[in-house]
Design an enzyme around this catalytic site. Structure first.
Site, PDB file in Angstrom:
ATOM      1  N   ASN A  42       0.950  -1.153   0.065  1.00 42.37           N
ATOM      2  CA  ASN A  42      -0.260  -0.145  -0.105  1.00 42.37           C
ATOM      3  C   ASN A  42       0.927   1.085   0.211  1.00 42.37           C
ATOM      4  OD1 ASN A  42       0.474  -1.016   2.919  1.00 42.37           O
ATOM      5  ND2 ASN A  42      -1.314  -0.073   3.578  1.00 42.37           N
ATOM      6  N   GLU A  44       0.414   5.204   0.925  1.00 40.28           N
ATOM      7  CA  GLU A  44      -0.426   6.147   1.266  1.00 40.28           C
ATOM      8  C   GLU A  44      -0.266   7.775   0.808  1.00 40.28           C
ATOM      9  OE1 GLU A  44      -1.137   5.341   5.372  1.00 40.28           O
ATOM     10  OE2 GLU A  44      -2.195   3.431   4.951  1.00 40.28           O
ATOM     11  N   CYS A  53      -4.090   0.672  -2.494  1.00 39.91           N
ATOM     12  CA  CYS A  53      -3.879  -0.715  -1.857  1.00 39.91           C
ATOM     13  C   CYS A  53      -2.795  -1.448  -2.543  1.00 39.91           C
ATOM     14  CB  CYS A  53      -5.208  -1.334  -2.007  1.00 39.91           C
ATOM     15  SG  CYS A  53      -6.699  -0.568  -0.650  1.00 39.91           S
ATOM     16  N   GLU A  55      -2.971  -4.680  -3.324  1.00 42.38           N
ATOM     17  CA  GLU A  55      -3.360  -5.514  -4.190  1.00 42.38           C
ATOM     18  C   GLU A  55      -3.502  -4.913  -5.656  1.00 42.38           C
ATOM     19  OE1 GLU A  55      -4.668  -4.859  -1.397  1.00 42.38           O
ATOM     20  OE2 GLU A  55      -5.953  -6.502  -0.555  1.00 42.38           O
ATOM     21  N   CYS A  85      -9.931  -5.266   0.060  1.00 40.11           N
ATOM     22  CA  CYS A  85     -11.335  -4.187  -0.071  1.00 40.11           C
ATOM     23  C   CYS A  85     -12.038  -4.463  -0.844  1.00 40.11           C
ATOM     24  CB  CYS A  85     -10.942  -2.727   0.169  1.00 40.11           C
ATOM     25  SG  CYS A  85     -10.304  -2.142  -1.287  1.00 40.11           S
ATOM     26  N   CYS A  88     -10.660  -3.248  -4.668  1.00 41.48           N
ATOM     27  CA  CYS A  88      -9.551  -4.342  -4.873  1.00 41.48           C
ATOM     28  C   CYS A  88     -10.430  -5.473  -5.733  1.00 41.48           C
ATOM     29  CB  CYS A  88      -8.496  -4.602  -4.063  1.00 41.48           C
ATOM     30  SG  CYS A  88      -7.410  -3.084  -3.663  1.00 41.48           S
TER      31      CYS A  88
HETATM   32  N1  THU Z   1      -5.286  -1.785   2.761  1.00 44.79           N
HETATM   33  C1  THU Z   1      -4.633  -2.443   1.384  1.00 44.79           C
HETATM   34  O1  THU Z   1      -3.608  -2.081   0.891  1.00 44.79           O
HETATM   35  N2  THU Z   1      -5.350  -3.570   1.249  1.00 44.79           N
HETATM   36  C2  THU Z   1      -6.215  -4.169   1.792  1.00 44.79           C
HETATM   37  O2  THU Z   1      -6.628  -5.180   1.367  1.00 44.79           O
HETATM   38  C3  THU Z   1      -6.898  -3.475   2.982  1.00 44.79           C
HETATM   39  C4  THU Z   1      -6.464  -2.149   3.019  1.00 44.79           C
HETATM   40  C5  THU Z   1      -4.640  -0.457   2.977  1.00 44.79           C
HETATM   41  C6  THU Z   1      -4.900   0.752   2.626  1.00 44.79           C
HETATM   42  C7  THU Z   1      -4.748   1.590   3.791  1.00 44.79           C
HETATM   43  O3  THU Z   1      -3.267   2.357   3.425  1.00 44.79           O
HETATM   44  C8  THU Z   1      -4.363   0.980   5.071  1.00 44.79           C
HETATM   45  O4  THU Z   1      -4.404  -0.552   4.382  1.00 44.79           O
HETATM   46  C9  THU Z   1      -5.516   1.007   5.791  1.00 44.79           C
HETATM   47  O5  THU Z   1      -6.798   0.979   5.351  1.00 44.79           O
END
Ligand code: THU
Length: 131
Positions: A42, A44, A53, A55, A85, A88
């Site tokens: 991920n 941010e 994300c 994925e 999520c 994704c």
């Molecule tokens: N996140 C992912 O990268 N993948 C997931 O399947 C769930 C959420 C990340 C997004 C954000 O940077 C952090 O997790 C918290 O939501």
């Protein structure tokens, strides 16, 4: 590559996550049918909604490298198996509606396995669009 190795790749990718706002690093490892492996973490942003994300990072790396068919995806994050999520799931369904998804905690100790069809039944697909 077996399932354990794929989970380990997701665990390793998680270590590269840029997650200073949530403090929730996630790693993903996507295995293409041709044997190539694409990892993601991920990423941010100070403008929170621009976060991407793990994925989708892995999937977009794969698509932009020419891969179109996929065998399995491993995701690693948190203290319990991390499920992709909804956004994704939808993006993955575009390319791999039958993908096998291995969901692991951040250290890869607990692993759950579900198909993408189980995670996202009745996905919106191109067949739903007008001809
Ligand atoms: N996140 C992912 O990268 N993948 C997931 O399947 C769930 C959420 C990340 C997004 C954000 O940077 C952090 O997790 C918290 O939501």
């Amino acid at each position: 590559m077996d399932e354990r190795q794929l989970v380990e790749q997701a665990v390793a990718a998680r270590k590269l996550a840029y997650a200073p706002y949530s403090g929730f690093p996630v790693g993903a490892a996507l295995l293409a049918k041709d044997g190539r492996l694409f990892t993601g973490c991920n990423v941010e942003n100070a403008s929170y909604g621009l976060t991407m994300c793990a994925e989708r990072v892995a999937l977009f790396k794969a698509i932009s490298a020419g891969a179109r068919e996929f065998q399995a995806l491993a995701v690693a994050g948190g203290e319990a198996p991390c499920a992709p999520c909804g956004a994704c799931r939808q993006v993955l369904a575009e390319f791999a509606p039958d993908l096998m998804v291995l969901m692991a905690d951040g250290e890869g100790k607990q692993v759950e396995r579900l198909s993408l069809g189980e995670l996202l039944p009745r996905a919106f697909r191109r067949e739903n669009l007008p001809p």
